[in-house]
Design a protein around this motif. Structure first.
Motif, short mmCIF file in Angstrom:
data_model
loop_
_atom_site.label_atom_id
_atom_site.label_comp_id
_atom_site.label_asym_id
_atom_site.label_seq_id
_atom_site.Cartn_x
_atom_site.Cartn_y
_atom_site.Cartn_z
N HIS A 54 1.03 -1.27 0.44
CA HIS A 54 0.17 -0.20 0.08
C HIS A 54 0.81 1.49 0.32
N CYS A 55 0.23 1.86 -0.88
CA CYS A 55 0.77 3.90 -0.35
C CYS A 55 1.04 4.24 0.94
N ARG A 56 1.93 4.68 0.98
CA ARG A 56 2.63 5.61 2.27
C ARG A 56 2.12 6.66 2.36
N GLN A 57 1.96 7.21 1.54
CA GLN A 57 1.00 8.92 1.32
C GLN A 57 -0.50 8.57 1.52
N CYS A 58 -1.04 7.78 0.81
CA CYS A 58 -2.94 7.71 0.96
C CYS A 58 -3.54 6.26 1.00
N GLY A 59 -2.07 4.80 1.58
CA GLY A 59 -3.24 4.47 1.73
C GLY A 59 -3.81 2.72 0.53
N ILE A 104 4.46 1.59 -7.43
CA ILE A 104 4.00 3.05 -7.98
C ILE A 104 2.21 3.10 -7.19
N CYS A 105 2.36 3.86 -6.81
CA CYS A 105 0.50 4.07 -5.74
C CYS A 105 -0.47 4.38 -7.46
N THR A 106 -1.45 3.25 -7.48
CA THR A 106 -2.21 3.41 -8.17
C THR A 106 -3.79 4.70 -8.18
N VAL A 107 -3.55 5.78 -7.13
CA VAL A 107 -4.21 6.57 -6.96
C VAL A 107 -3.48 8.23 -7.27
N CYS A 108 -2.13 7.87 -6.06
CA CYS A 108 -1.88 9.66 -6.04
C CYS A 108 -0.51 9.42 -6.87
N ASN A 109 -0.61 8.29 -7.20
CA ASN A 109 1.38 8.30 -8.22
C ASN A 109 2.23 8.23 -7.54
ZN LIG Z 1 -1.29 6.56 -2.66
#
Ligand SMILES: [Zn+2]
Ligand SMILES: [Zn+2]
Lengths: 182, 182
Positions: free
Chosen positions: A9-14, A32-37
């Motif tokens: 999971h993304c450390r910035q947005c989860g 790479i985050c699928t939402v915030c990149n």
């Molecule tokens: Zn993210």
């Protein structure tokens, strides 16, 4: 310390990450985050420690924690943010052995790419032969070269560092040894 | 490469993390998942590079990327998982300068605790004075000691490494230099 370093999971947005090439010309797949990149880089860890010596003897610690519980090691552990390699090596020597010592020069720099680690050991001159080991250590004691429990050492990097230490000591000259461990 | 390394969400499950002491005797606050309790350690990064030399000249690269775009640097970058420090240093030298060279000994090991980094430079003997720099580099060229753009260097670690390089060269003997940069 063993733990699962896999990034799911993304450390910035989860949100979930996907493994793909970034858009910046990078040639390695990243998480790479699928939402915030956000691109999550995964990097090697540094392990820092010392060769604490007292006359012709060297201090080893019997591990009270996994991995390699019950095996002998030089005092060492993961370098922390906010400290230098020598500060980290000194901290681990205090924590694991409760030793009193003066830090000396960088002695070994060993890359272990198979596990994503770099191990750096400093020589340290003990100023007392009384030790007060922490909870990570069952026993801390001094060994002459012919007493070293070579078959009961916890890590290859400890064995290599001790071999170089006694070889340099016999030669009457210490230098820094940098090499890779396959 | 600048990026926000702050951990806000759990890499395992995506839930929010909180900063607190773990339950295992650790004495530092960590980012711990509020749902699955995964402890997230944050560790220093290694930057690896070379001092590529050709006779009495040294190769510098003019940066085409931030930070310090337009300033001069030795070829260097973040060490990757799966490589050793010397392999990483060689990879960066190929990527940034398109140089041909033979890797030599570890030369500087510099801790920069303020930014959570350790910089390791190797000497590298150039086997050609023709370069083919990548997209991260505007220009790659050779400098004699008295031509080095000392006020236009990108990083303190580059300046320190070059100063030690020319001092050792004058002394006729290279050794490994390990020190901290406040
Ligand atoms: Zn993210
Ligand atoms: Zn979690």
């Amino acid at each position: 310390m063993m733990f699962d370093r896999t990034i799911r999971h993304c450390r910035q947005c989860g949100a979930l990450v996907a493994r793909r090439l970034p858009d910046d010309g990078d040639t390695k797949e990243r998480a790479i985050c699928t939402v915030c990149n956000t691109v999550h880089y995964e990097n090697p860890l540094n392990v820092v420690g010392t060769v604490p010596h007292w006359g012709e003897q060297v201090l080893l610690c019997k591990r009270n924690i996994e991995p390699r519980k019950g095996k002998w090691t030089l005092p060492a552990g993961f370098m922390e943010l906010g400290e230098s390699t020598s500060e980290g090596a000194a901290r681990e020597t205090t924590e694991e052995a409760g030793a009193q010592f003066i830090m000396e020069d960088l002695f070994t720099v060993m890359s272990v790419p198979r596990v994503g680690q770099v191990h750096l050991y400093y020589r340290a001159r003990l100023t007392s032969d009384v030790f007060d080991p922490g909870h990570e250590t069952m026993e801390a004691r001094l060994f002459k070269e012919d007493e070293i429990p070579w078959d009961e050492l916890a890590f290859r990097t400890v064995k290599e560092t001790l071999e170089h230490y006694f070889a340099d000591r016999r030669a009457g000259h210490f230098s820094t040894h940098a090499f890779d461990i396959a």
